[in-house]
Design a protein around this motif. Sequence first.
Motif, short mmCIF file in Angstrom:
data_model
loop_
_atom_site.label_atom_id
_atom_site.label_comp_id
_atom_site.label_asym_id
_atom_site.label_seq_id
_atom_site.Cartn_x
_atom_site.Cartn_y
_atom_site.Cartn_z
N ILE A 125 0.86 -1.18 0.00
CA ILE A 125 0.00 0.00 0.00
C ILE A 125 0.90 1.23 0.00
O ILE A 125 1.75 1.39 0.86
CB ILE A 125 -0.96 -0.01 1.20
CG1 ILE A 125 -1.90 -1.22 1.09
CG2 ILE A 125 -1.75 1.30 1.27
CD1 ILE A 125 -2.77 -1.47 2.31
N ALA A 126 0.70 2.08 -1.01
CA ALA A 126 1.60 3.22 -1.23
C ALA A 126 0.87 4.54 -1.06
O ALA A 126 1.19 5.52 -1.72
CB ALA A 126 2.21 3.13 -2.62
N GLY A 127 -0.12 4.57 -0.22
CA GLY A 127 -0.88 5.80 -0.01
C GLY A 127 -2.36 5.51 -0.04
O GLY A 127 -2.79 4.37 -0.20
N GLU A 128 -3.13 6.53 0.09
CA GLU A 128 -4.59 6.40 0.11
C GLU A 128 -5.10 5.82 -1.20
O GLU A 128 -5.02 6.45 -2.25
CB GLU A 128 -5.22 7.77 0.36
CG GLU A 128 -6.71 7.74 0.57
CD GLU A 128 -7.11 7.02 1.85
OE1 GLU A 128 -8.18 6.40 1.84
OE2 GLU A 128 -6.36 7.08 2.84
N GLY A 129 -5.61 4.59 -1.15
CA GLY A 129 -6.22 3.97 -2.33
C GLY A 129 -5.24 3.56 -3.41
O GLY A 129 -5.64 3.40 -4.56
N ARG A 130 -3.97 3.33 -3.07
CA ARG A 130 -2.98 2.98 -4.09
C ARG A 130 -2.07 1.87 -3.59
O ARG A 130 -1.60 1.91 -2.46
CB ARG A 130 -2.15 4.21 -4.44
CG ARG A 130 -1.21 3.99 -5.59
CD ARG A 130 -0.75 5.33 -6.16
NE ARG A 130 0.16 5.09 -7.24
CZ ARG A 130 1.49 5.20 -7.15
NH1 ARG A 130 2.03 5.59 -6.01
NH2 ARG A 130 2.26 4.94 -8.17
N LEU A 131 -1.85 0.88 -4.46
CA LEU A 131 -0.91 -0.21 -4.17
C LEU A 131 0.09 -0.27 -5.32
O LEU A 131 -0.28 -0.10 -6.48
CB LEU A 131 -1.62 -1.56 -4.11
CG LEU A 131 -2.67 -1.78 -3.04
CD1 LEU A 131 -4.05 -1.53 -3.60
CD2 LEU A 131 -2.57 -3.16 -2.51
N VAL A 132 1.34 -0.55 -4.99
CA VAL A 132 2.38 -0.74 -6.00
C VAL A 132 3.13 -2.01 -5.62
O VAL A 132 3.67 -2.12 -4.52
CB VAL A 132 3.35 0.46 -6.06
CG1 VAL A 132 4.45 0.20 -7.08
CG2 VAL A 132 2.61 1.74 -6.39
N PHE A 133 3.14 -2.99 -6.53
CA PHE A 133 3.82 -4.25 -6.27
C PHE A 133 4.48 -4.76 -7.53
O PHE A 133 4.14 -4.34 -8.64
CB PHE A 133 2.86 -5.29 -5.68
CG PHE A 133 1.67 -5.60 -6.54
CD1 PHE A 133 1.69 -6.65 -7.44
CD2 PHE A 133 0.51 -4.84 -6.43
CE1 PHE A 133 0.58 -6.94 -8.23
CE2 PHE A 133 -0.61 -5.13 -7.21
CZ PHE A 133 -0.57 -6.18 -8.11
N ASN A 134 5.45 -5.65 -7.35
CA ASN A 134 6.24 -6.17 -8.47
C ASN A 134 6.09 -7.68 -8.59
O ASN A 134 6.04 -8.38 -7.58
CB ASN A 134 7.73 -5.86 -8.26
CG ASN A 134 8.01 -4.38 -8.14
OD1 ASN A 134 7.30 -3.55 -8.69
ND2 ASN A 134 9.05 -4.04 -7.42
N LEU A 135 6.08 -8.15 -9.83
CA LEU A 135 6.10 -9.58 -10.12
C LEU A 135 7.36 -9.91 -10.91
O LEU A 135 7.85 -9.09 -11.69
CB LEU A 135 4.88 -9.98 -10.96
CG LEU A 135 3.50 -9.80 -10.37
CD1 LEU A 135 2.45 -10.31 -11.35
CD2 LEU A 135 3.36 -10.50 -9.03
N HIS A 136 7.86 -11.12 -10.71
CA HIS A 136 8.99 -11.60 -11.51
C HIS A 136 8.53 -11.80 -12.95
O HIS A 136 7.54 -12.48 -13.21
CB HIS A 136 9.53 -12.92 -10.96
CG HIS A 136 10.32 -12.77 -9.72
ND1 HIS A 136 11.64 -12.40 -9.71
CD2 HIS A 136 9.96 -12.94 -8.42
CE1 HIS A 136 12.08 -12.35 -8.46
NE2 HIS A 136 11.08 -12.67 -7.67
N LYS A 137 9.28 -11.21 -13.87
CA LYS A 137 8.94 -11.29 -15.29
C LYS A 137 9.02 -12.72 -15.82
O LYS A 137 8.14 -13.17 -16.55
CB LYS A 137 9.89 -10.38 -16.07
CG LYS A 137 9.42 -10.02 -17.45
CD LYS A 137 10.46 -9.23 -18.23
CE LYS A 137 10.83 -7.93 -17.56
NZ LYS A 137 11.89 -7.21 -18.30
N GLN A 138 10.09 -13.46 -15.43
CA GLN A 138 10.26 -14.83 -15.94
C GLN A 138 9.13 -15.74 -15.47
O GLN A 138 8.64 -16.58 -16.22
CB GLN A 138 11.60 -15.43 -15.53
CG GLN A 138 12.79 -14.72 -16.12
CD GLN A 138 13.38 -13.73 -15.13
OE1 GLN A 138 12.68 -13.08 -14.36
NE2 GLN A 138 14.69 -13.60 -15.16
N ALA A 139 8.72 -15.61 -14.22
CA ALA A 139 7.63 -16.43 -13.71
C ALA A 139 6.33 -16.09 -14.44
O ALA A 139 5.57 -16.99 -14.81
CB ALA A 139 7.46 -16.22 -12.20
N ALA A 140 6.07 -14.81 -14.64
CA ALA A 140 4.85 -14.39 -15.34
C ALA A 140 4.83 -14.93 -16.77
O ALA A 140 3.77 -15.26 -17.29
CB ALA A 140 4.74 -12.87 -15.34
#
Length: 143
Positions: A76-91
């Motif tokens: 959670i990066a503030g009011e109403g916002r999430l920022v997350f990362n996924l591994h590109k190779q797994a995706a």
Amino acid sequence: MKIEVIAEIRPTEDPEKVKRAVLNVFEPDEVEIRREGDTTLLVARGHGHRSLLKLKEAIWRQGIQDSARSVLSRSIAGEGRLVFNLHKQAAYVGVVSFATEPNESPLGPIIFSVETSDVRRFLDWIAPRTYRGRVFYEGPPPD
């Protein structure tokens, strides 16, 4: 709900493979490839929960709701916002694997930025709590 997904396309990568990795976990309304200085980025945008159905289905298929909820809660990066990362190779092979440390993904992560009016509802929908391996409560789709 608005979602923006960004993945860097490194010089050694095939842009179509990066696009496939993103499309395996995200259903965008629009996709563009743009240059920012020496960097090439794939930018995908979506609106509404339908854009995240592939991500949700992969989380559920893998049975990682609790761990996904934990990672997403910390993103959670503030009011109403999430920022997350996924591994590109797994995706690329349709698997969700969260990249929680900087530089953890060797080819760079897929960065998700989600804006929603109700973060709790979003979490209850995409990665609900479980009890003994069973979903305790699945919330309705977020805005």
